[in-house]
Write a protein that holds these residues in place. Structure first.
Motif, PDB file in Angstrom:
ATOM      1  N   ILE A  24      -1.036  -9.127 -15.464  1.00 53.40           N
ATOM      2  CA  ILE A  24      -0.752  -8.201 -14.356  1.00 53.40           C
ATOM      3  C   ILE A  24      -1.065  -8.832 -12.997  1.00 53.40           C
ATOM      4  O   ILE A  24      -0.485  -8.442 -11.979  1.00 53.40           O
ATOM      5  N   LEU A  25      -1.963  -9.824 -12.997  1.00 51.90           N
ATOM      6  CA  LEU A  25      -2.367 -10.400 -11.709  1.00 51.90           C
ATOM      7  C   LEU A  25      -1.249 -11.219 -11.067  1.00 51.90           C
ATOM      8  O   LEU A  25      -1.321 -11.556  -9.897  1.00 51.90           O
ATOM      9  N   SER A  26      -0.210 -11.539 -11.842  1.00 57.03           N
ATOM     10  CA  SER A  26       0.868 -12.316 -11.223  1.00 57.03           C
ATOM     11  C   SER A  26       2.015 -11.417 -10.756  1.00 57.03           C
ATOM     12  O   SER A  26       3.045 -11.915 -10.302  1.00 57.03           O
ATOM     13  N   ARG A  27       1.835 -10.103 -10.846  1.00 55.21           N
ATOM     14  CA  ARG A  27       2.915  -9.232 -10.369  1.00 55.21           C
ATOM     15  C   ARG A  27       2.802  -9.014  -8.855  1.00 55.21           C
ATOM     16  O   ARG A  27       1.777  -9.315  -8.235  1.00 55.21           O
ATOM     17  N   GLU A  28       3.887  -8.492  -8.296  1.00 56.54           N
ATOM     18  CA  GLU A  28       3.862  -8.138  -6.878  1.00 56.54           C
ATOM     19  C   GLU A  28       3.789  -6.631  -6.739  1.00 56.54           C
ATOM     20  O   GLU A  28       4.229  -5.892  -7.623  1.00 56.54           O
ATOM     21  N   VAL A  29       3.211  -6.182  -5.614  1.00 57.86           N
ATOM     22  CA  VAL A  29       3.177  -4.763  -5.283  1.00 57.86           C
ATOM     23  C   VAL A  29       3.729  -4.637  -3.860  1.00 57.86           C
ATOM     24  O   VAL A  29       3.247  -5.319  -2.950  1.00 57.86           O
ATOM     25  N   ASP A 362      -2.531  -0.826   0.905  1.00 57.20           N
ATOM     26  CA  ASP A 362      -1.704  -0.864  -0.302  1.00 57.20           C
ATOM     27  C   ASP A 362      -0.341  -1.491   0.004  1.00 57.20           C
ATOM     28  O   ASP A 362       0.248  -2.176  -0.838  1.00 57.20           O
ATOM     29  N   ASN A 363       0.147  -1.272   1.221  1.00 59.20           N
ATOM     30  CA  ASN A 363       1.432  -1.874   1.611  1.00 59.20           C
ATOM     31  C   ASN A 363       1.379  -3.395   1.613  1.00 59.20           C
ATOM     32  O   ASN A 363       2.411  -4.063   1.581  1.00 59.20           O
ATOM     33  N   ASN A 364       0.169  -3.938   1.704  1.00 58.01           N
ATOM     34  CA  ASN A 364       0.000  -5.397   1.616  1.00 58.01           C
ATOM     35  C   ASN A 364      -0.300  -5.837   0.186  1.00 58.01           C
ATOM     36  O   ASN A 364      -0.717  -6.963  -0.052  1.00 58.01           O
ATOM     37  N   GLY A 365      -0.198  -4.905  -0.765  1.00 54.84           N
ATOM     38  CA  GLY A 365      -0.476  -5.239  -2.163  1.00 54.84           C
ATOM     39  C   GLY A 365      -1.952  -5.196  -2.510  1.00 54.84           C
ATOM     40  O   GLY A 365      -2.349  -5.631  -3.602  1.00 54.84           O
ATOM     41  N   VAL A 366      -2.779  -4.668  -1.574  1.00 55.15           N
ATOM     42  CA  VAL A 366      -4.235  -4.696  -1.792  1.00 55.15           C
ATOM     43  C   VAL A 366      -4.701  -3.357  -2.373  1.00 55.15           C
ATOM     44  O   VAL A 366      -4.524  -2.311  -1.740  1.00 55.15           O
ATOM     45  N   ALA A 367      -5.279  -3.401  -3.559  1.00 53.17           N
ATOM     46  CA  ALA A 367      -5.740  -2.183  -4.231  1.00 53.17           C
ATOM     47  C   ALA A 367      -7.254  -2.060  -4.112  1.00 53.17           C
ATOM     48  O   ALA A 367      -7.989  -2.880  -4.661  1.00 53.17           O
TER      49      ALA A 367
END
Ligand code: PLP
Length: 416
Positions: A24-29, A362-367
């Motif tokens: 999952i760590l290689s996915r994009e958000v 979150d828009n930067n992919g940061v959870a």
């Protein structure tokens, strides 16, 4: 030139190889690489754990403890072997002291119902810290309501540190239970469990440790810690959902009545009466989460192979970097700065509510997590409605905190 043990451990720690184990760590958000800083809520799973889960269904699946056929025996062997792995991970004397529950929450409810409820008398006292997760508050309140006992809470120091005098000042001849977290899920404070256990013994109280945020970040040896119970959830230890561990001293477990009645937990049943199995099975009524327990075994193997000491060293490096970087963000206040803290960085910003912070970044992919973190009494004490919280795991990198800081600068630009 000499090199310290800590430097050596950090150098040998191959975080990129570890990250490669977590698909999952290689996915994009939102079109950005995922920066997962919410492991304290639930950790991501390595392939090894997911493979074990799959194999438990494709290779050995059958119900446990009941069949005499090949698959049932294979399944039972795999399930039972995990008790030994967990016992080794936490320094328990034997796998017989390991009870599988649905999670830490069930484990704490089990202790309060099966051990505390028969023991507590009116006006007895249960002592907890103000920094508990609700899972280590509400079950005690429920048992207190039934028995006439009282729940009392000791305060933390100004920086969120544990202060022994705050605890000892609250001990009375009526203190029967001291229940604390190993590590606070909001402040990151590491409680000195071994010292508190000594105090509990002197006071004649039993000692319950909520190890959810402890066992994931550091070596644990329940024998050396001297506590009576230690609980945690598999899903925070890179394992599956729906499984938790209750470790209890064998002599105490032996005295406890069952939590639920049903199949497996019995010795002999007649229409009039039932006798119960010995622990740990006495506390595992019904079909357990078989494949999930087996996958928990894979999670234990996973962290053991990396080494809990190496994990601690890596995460401490990340955490001190995180503190240093976050301190540079204008208007950001760190919540919980006790020396030696572990696992989480909570913070607020003067320009934005934690929920807005979390949504923007979150828009930067940061959870990250924003809210009361199931610790409302602590929030009340801090006079905060909520905090933002970033947490670290085996796969966390310094670069991820650089991305968090960059994203928080964006929050400041929008709201500041
Ligand atoms: N205790 C602490 C310190 C936690 O952080 C959590 C989960 O966030 C729990 C207890 C409850 O764990 P679970 O919901 O897995 O039972």
């Amino acid at each position: 030139m000499g090199i310290s043990m800590d430097e050596m451990t950090t150098k040998l720690y191959d975080v990129e190889a570890i990250r490669a184990d977590f698909p999952i760590l290689s996915r994009e958000v939102h079109g950005k690489p995922l920066v997962y800083l919410d492991s304290a809520a639930s950790a991501q799973k390595p392939r090894q754990v997911m493979d074990a889960l799959m194999l438990a269904y494709t290779d050995t699946y059958s119900n446990v403890h009941r069949g005499l056929h090949f698959l049932s025996e294979a399944s039972t062997d795999a399930y039972e072997a995990v008790r030994g792995s967990v016992a080794s991970l936490i320094g328990a004397a034997s796998g017989d002291e390991i009870v599988f529950t649905s999670g830490a929450t069930m484990a704490l409810n089990l202790i309060s119902r099966c051990w505390a409820e028969p023991l507590l008398q009116p006006n007895d006292e249960i002592l907890i810290s103000i920094a508990e997760h609700h899972a280590n508050i509400v079950p005690w309140q429920m048992v207190a309501e039934k028995t006439g006992a009282t729940v009392r809470a000791f305060d933390m120091g100004p920086d969120g540190a544990f202060v022994m005098a705050n605890l000892t000042d609250m001990i009375t001849p009526k203190t029967r239970i001291i229940a604390i977290p190993h590590v606070s899920n909001v402040l990151g404070t590491v409680f000195p469990v071994a010292e508190i256990s000594k105090v509990a013994k002197q006071a004649g109280a039993l000692m319950v440790v909520d190890g959810c945020q402890g066992v994931v970040h550091m070596p644990v040896d329940v024998t050396a810690l001297g506590c009576d119970f230690y609980v945690f959830s598999a899903h925070k230890l890179y394992g599956p959902n729906g499984v938790g561990v209750l470790w209890g001293r064998a002599d105490i477990l032996a005295e406890m009545p069952p939590y639920m009645g049903g199949g497996d937990m019995i010795d002999r049943v007649t229409i009039e009466h039932s006798t119960y199995a010995e622990p740990p099975v006495r506390f595992e009524a019904g079909t357990p989460p078989i494949a999930e327990v087996i996958a928990l075994g894979a999670a234990v193997d996973y962290v053991t192979n990396i080494g809990m000491e190496a994990i601690r060293a890596h995460e401490q490096d990340i955490l001190s970097y995180a503190h240093q970087r976050l301190s540079s963000v204008e208007g950001l206040q760190l919540i919980g700065t006790a020396p030696g803290k572990s696992g989480v960085v909570s913070f607020t910003m003067d320009c934005a509510h934690p929920h807005d912070i979390s949504t923007i970044i979150d828009n930067n992919g940061v959870a990250i997590r924003a809210g009361h973190h199931c610790a409302q009494p602590l929030m009340d004490r801090l006079d905060l409605p909520s905090t933002a919280r970033a947490s670290v795991g085996v796969y966390t990198t310094r670069a991820e905190f650089d991305m968090l800081v960059e994203s928080l600068e964006k929050v400041r630009r929008i709201f500041g």
